[in-house]
Design a protein around this motif. Sequence first.
Motif, PDB file in Angstrom:
ATOM      1  N   ARG A  12       1.053  -1.333   0.061  1.00  0.00           N
ATOM      2  CA  ARG A  12       0.148   0.058  -0.072  1.00  0.00           C
ATOM      3  C   ARG A  12       0.627   1.082   0.066  1.00  0.00           C
ATOM      4  N   THR A  13       0.008   2.346  -0.199  1.00  0.00           N
ATOM      5  CA  THR A  13       1.103   3.803  -0.312  1.00  0.00           C
ATOM      6  C   THR A  13      -0.372   4.774  -0.730  1.00  0.00           C
ATOM      7  N   ILE A  14       0.574   5.472   1.003  1.00  0.00           N
ATOM      8  CA  ILE A  14      -0.417   6.651   0.830  1.00  0.00           C
ATOM      9  C   ILE A  14       0.479   8.060   1.582  1.00  0.00           C
ATOM     10  N   ALA A  15      -0.287   8.676  -0.094  1.00  0.00           N
ATOM     11  CA  ALA A  15      -0.029   9.935  -0.155  1.00  0.00           C
ATOM     12  C   ALA A  15      -0.602  10.628   0.717  1.00  0.00           C
ATOM     13  N   VAL A  16       0.899  11.676   1.519  1.00  0.00           N
ATOM     14  CA  VAL A  16       0.338  12.421   2.771  1.00  0.00           C
ATOM     15  C   VAL A  16       0.086  13.725   1.748  1.00  0.00           C
ATOM     16  N   ALA A  17      -1.152  14.734   1.894  1.00  0.00           N
ATOM     17  CA  ALA A  17      -1.252  16.148   1.101  1.00  0.00           C
ATOM     18  C   ALA A  17      -1.730  16.988   1.684  1.00  0.00           C
ATOM     19  N   SER A  18      -1.909  17.995   1.388  1.00  0.00           N
ATOM     20  CA  SER A  18      -2.890  19.324   1.854  1.00  0.00           C
ATOM     21  C   SER A  18      -1.616  20.011   0.397  1.00  0.00           C
ATOM     22  N   ARG A  19      -2.285  21.506   0.710  1.00  0.00           N
ATOM     23  CA  ARG A  19      -2.065  22.400  -0.598  1.00  0.00           C
ATOM     24  C   ARG A  19      -1.906  23.334   0.830  1.00  0.00           C
ATOM     25  N   LYS A  20      -1.735  23.510   1.958  1.00  0.00           N
ATOM     26  CA  LYS A  20      -1.185  24.022   2.521  1.00  0.00           C
ATOM     27  C   LYS A  20      -0.340  23.917   3.438  1.00  0.00           C
ATOM     28  N   GLY A  21       0.841  24.681   4.045  1.00  0.00           N
ATOM     29  CA  GLY A  21       2.136  24.657   5.221  1.00  0.00           C
ATOM     30  C   GLY A  21       1.630  24.845   5.672  1.00  0.00           C
ATOM     31  N   GLY A  22       2.634  24.072   6.450  1.00  0.00           N
ATOM     32  CA  GLY A  22       2.255  23.842   8.280  1.00  0.00           C
ATOM     33  C   GLY A  22       1.235  23.384   8.909  1.00  0.00           C
ATOM     34  N   VAL A  23       0.216  22.672   8.082  1.00  0.00           N
ATOM     35  CA  VAL A  23      -0.782  22.058   8.556  1.00  0.00           C
ATOM     36  C   VAL A  23      -0.548  20.140   9.580  1.00  0.00           C
ATOM     37  N   ASP A 192      -8.968  26.235  10.240  1.00  0.00           N
ATOM     38  CA  ASP A 192      -9.439  27.679   9.822  1.00  0.00           C
ATOM     39  C   ASP A 192     -10.056  27.766   8.475  1.00  0.00           C
ATOM     40  N   ALA A 193     -10.257  28.884   8.621  1.00  0.00           N
ATOM     41  CA  ALA A 193     -10.735  29.653   6.648  1.00  0.00           C
ATOM     42  C   ALA A 193     -10.010  28.932   5.759  1.00  0.00           C
ATOM     43  N   PHE A 194      -9.053  29.385   5.663  1.00  0.00           N
ATOM     44  CA  PHE A 194      -8.270  29.290   4.451  1.00  0.00           C
ATOM     45  C   PHE A 194      -8.307  27.319   4.242  1.00  0.00           C
ATOM     46  N   CYS A 195      -8.469  26.722   4.926  1.00  0.00           N
ATOM     47  CA  CYS A 195      -8.067  24.961   4.463  1.00  0.00           C
ATOM     48  C   CYS A 195      -9.865  24.779   4.237  1.00  0.00           C
ATOM     49  N   ALA A 196     -10.622  25.172   5.226  1.00  0.00           N
ATOM     50  CA  ALA A 196     -11.853  24.857   5.331  1.00  0.00           C
ATOM     51  C   ALA A 196     -12.900  25.491   3.412  1.00  0.00           C
ATOM     52  N   SER A 197     -11.990  26.765   3.403  1.00  0.00           N
ATOM     53  CA  SER A 197     -12.641  26.821   1.963  1.00  0.00           C
ATOM     54  C   SER A 197     -11.378  26.527   0.569  1.00  0.00           C
ATOM     55  N   ILE A 224      -8.232   8.369   1.797  1.00  0.00           N
ATOM     56  CA  ILE A 224      -8.189   7.612   3.496  1.00  0.00           C
ATOM     57  C   ILE A 224      -9.188   8.338   4.104  1.00  0.00           C
ATOM     58  N   GLY A 225      -9.540   9.640   4.648  1.00  0.00           N
ATOM     59  CA  GLY A 225     -10.041  11.181   5.106  1.00  0.00           C
ATOM     60  C   GLY A 225      -9.133  11.908   5.860  1.00  0.00           C
ATOM     61  N   ILE A 226      -9.912  13.218   6.032  1.00  0.00           N
ATOM     62  CA  ILE A 226      -9.188  13.943   6.617  1.00  0.00           C
ATOM     63  C   ILE A 226      -9.085  14.466   7.900  1.00  0.00           C
ATOM     64  N   LEU A 227      -7.651  14.703   7.931  1.00  0.00           N
ATOM     65  CA  LEU A 227      -7.466  13.996   9.024  1.00  0.00           C
ATOM     66  C   LEU A 227      -7.305  16.380   9.548  1.00  0.00           C
ATOM     67  N   ILE A 228      -7.833  16.398  10.871  1.00  0.00           N
ATOM     68  CA  ILE A 228      -8.280  17.909  10.795  1.00  0.00           C
ATOM     69  C   ILE A 228      -7.328  17.932  12.811  1.00  0.00           C
ATOM     70  N   ASN A 229      -6.237  19.083  12.384  1.00  0.00           N
ATOM     71  CA  ASN A 229      -5.056  18.928  13.136  1.00  0.00           C
ATOM     72  C   ASN A 229      -4.649  19.997  13.482  1.00  0.00           C
ATOM     73  N   HIS A 243     -15.124  25.927  10.893  1.00  0.00           N
ATOM     74  CA  HIS A 243     -14.797  25.120  10.200  1.00  0.00           C
ATOM     75  C   HIS A 243     -14.780  24.249   9.317  1.00  0.00           C
ATOM     76  N   ILE A 244     -14.323  23.286  11.072  1.00  0.00           N
ATOM     77  CA  ILE A 244     -14.856  21.740  10.750  1.00  0.00           C
ATOM     78  C   ILE A 244     -16.236  21.746  10.466  1.00  0.00           C
ATOM     79  N   ARG A 245     -17.216  22.158  10.545  1.00  0.00           N
ATOM     80  CA  ARG A 245     -18.848  21.671  10.440  1.00  0.00           C
ATOM     81  C   ARG A 245     -18.251  22.294   8.811  1.00  0.00           C
ATOM     82  N   LYS A 246     -18.224  23.503   9.023  1.00  0.00           N
ATOM     83  CA  LYS A 246     -17.940  23.692   6.948  1.00  0.00           C
ATOM     84  C   LYS A 246     -17.386  22.081   6.256  1.00  0.00           C
ATOM     85  N   ILE A 247     -16.139  22.151   6.896  1.00  0.00           N
ATOM     86  CA  ILE A 247     -15.087  20.917   6.065  1.00  0.00           C
ATOM     87  C   ILE A 247     -15.831  19.440   6.176  1.00  0.00           C
ATOM     88  N   ARG A 248     -16.802  19.314   7.322  1.00  0.00           N
ATOM     89  CA  ARG A 248     -17.913  18.205   7.174  1.00  0.00           C
ATOM     90  C   ARG A 248     -18.903  17.917   6.266  1.00  0.00           C
TER      91      ARG A 248
END
Length: 310
Positions: A12-23, A192-197, A224-229, A243-248
Amino acid sequence: MVERFRKKAKVRTIAVASRKGGVGKTFSAINIACCAANGGPNGDLPKLKVLIVDADSQQNSTYYYLKHMGAQMAGQKVLLPPNPNCPMGNIYNISDIIAGNEYMEYPTEWENIFIIPSDGRIDQLNDIATGDIKGYDDNQLNKFSSMLFDDLIADVSDEYDLIVIDTPPSKTHASQGAIAASSDCLVVANPDAFCASNAVPGTIADIQMNNSTFRNEDNQTNIIGILINKVSSLRPTSHEKDHIRKIRSQFPEFFSPNLVMCNYVAFNTEIPQKPGHFEWYKHPQAKEQMESFYNYISDKVLSDIYAEAK
């Protein structure tokens, strides 16, 4: 030579991804790898053989795993040490794969974790790759990148149980190729707002576009899912809740209470400093959240491999 655990199950190959740094992308990638190699957070599962592929130009995974053998910070860049398994003392990195050169994984302090390090140049795909790709459009470059990662995974798949790719925190050709080539993808976000939007919808859209463009219908990259960190505490602030509600609400199928981590997890985990040395054991709530996180990952991704132990 450490042998892989699996007998019949597929790598199995897991890519860990985000368009925002520091998450907390690298934090998540390293802890997935270390927990898998440790036999789970509590050491009660089979120990898996893991390959980390650092496809991030920030080189954070590279520095963590290779600092014990002499990797050094020089400004914003990590200077790589010679590979101890190479008699000639050569230095190898992810750019060698892009350029079509020979490469060799580095060992780490963990006997069953190996790494292909980043040299900080992977975002410069046009300058590294051989052949004439100067005229390629974005879609062609993404396809070219996905083929490179496909070839890498095919080349090493017989040796490992799990491959974890730490991707760049942006929409680069390297990140698109790594995601497109992976069997699974974990999306990491902050409340946060940037991640949610922007960051979460953008990353999910990237995965779905890659699936439709580069993958067959019966072989899609699984989200796999969205990790809210980095939630401030067990009692999120009103803004964090919004922001969590918006993502969910946008992606209910990828949301799980097991994929929520508070700040104290990062503060107490700092990434394992030595094999089997998990600082978060000292904080009961951090321990509970990290166990829930890895158990979720293992259920979604590694169940076929762990089933072979029964």
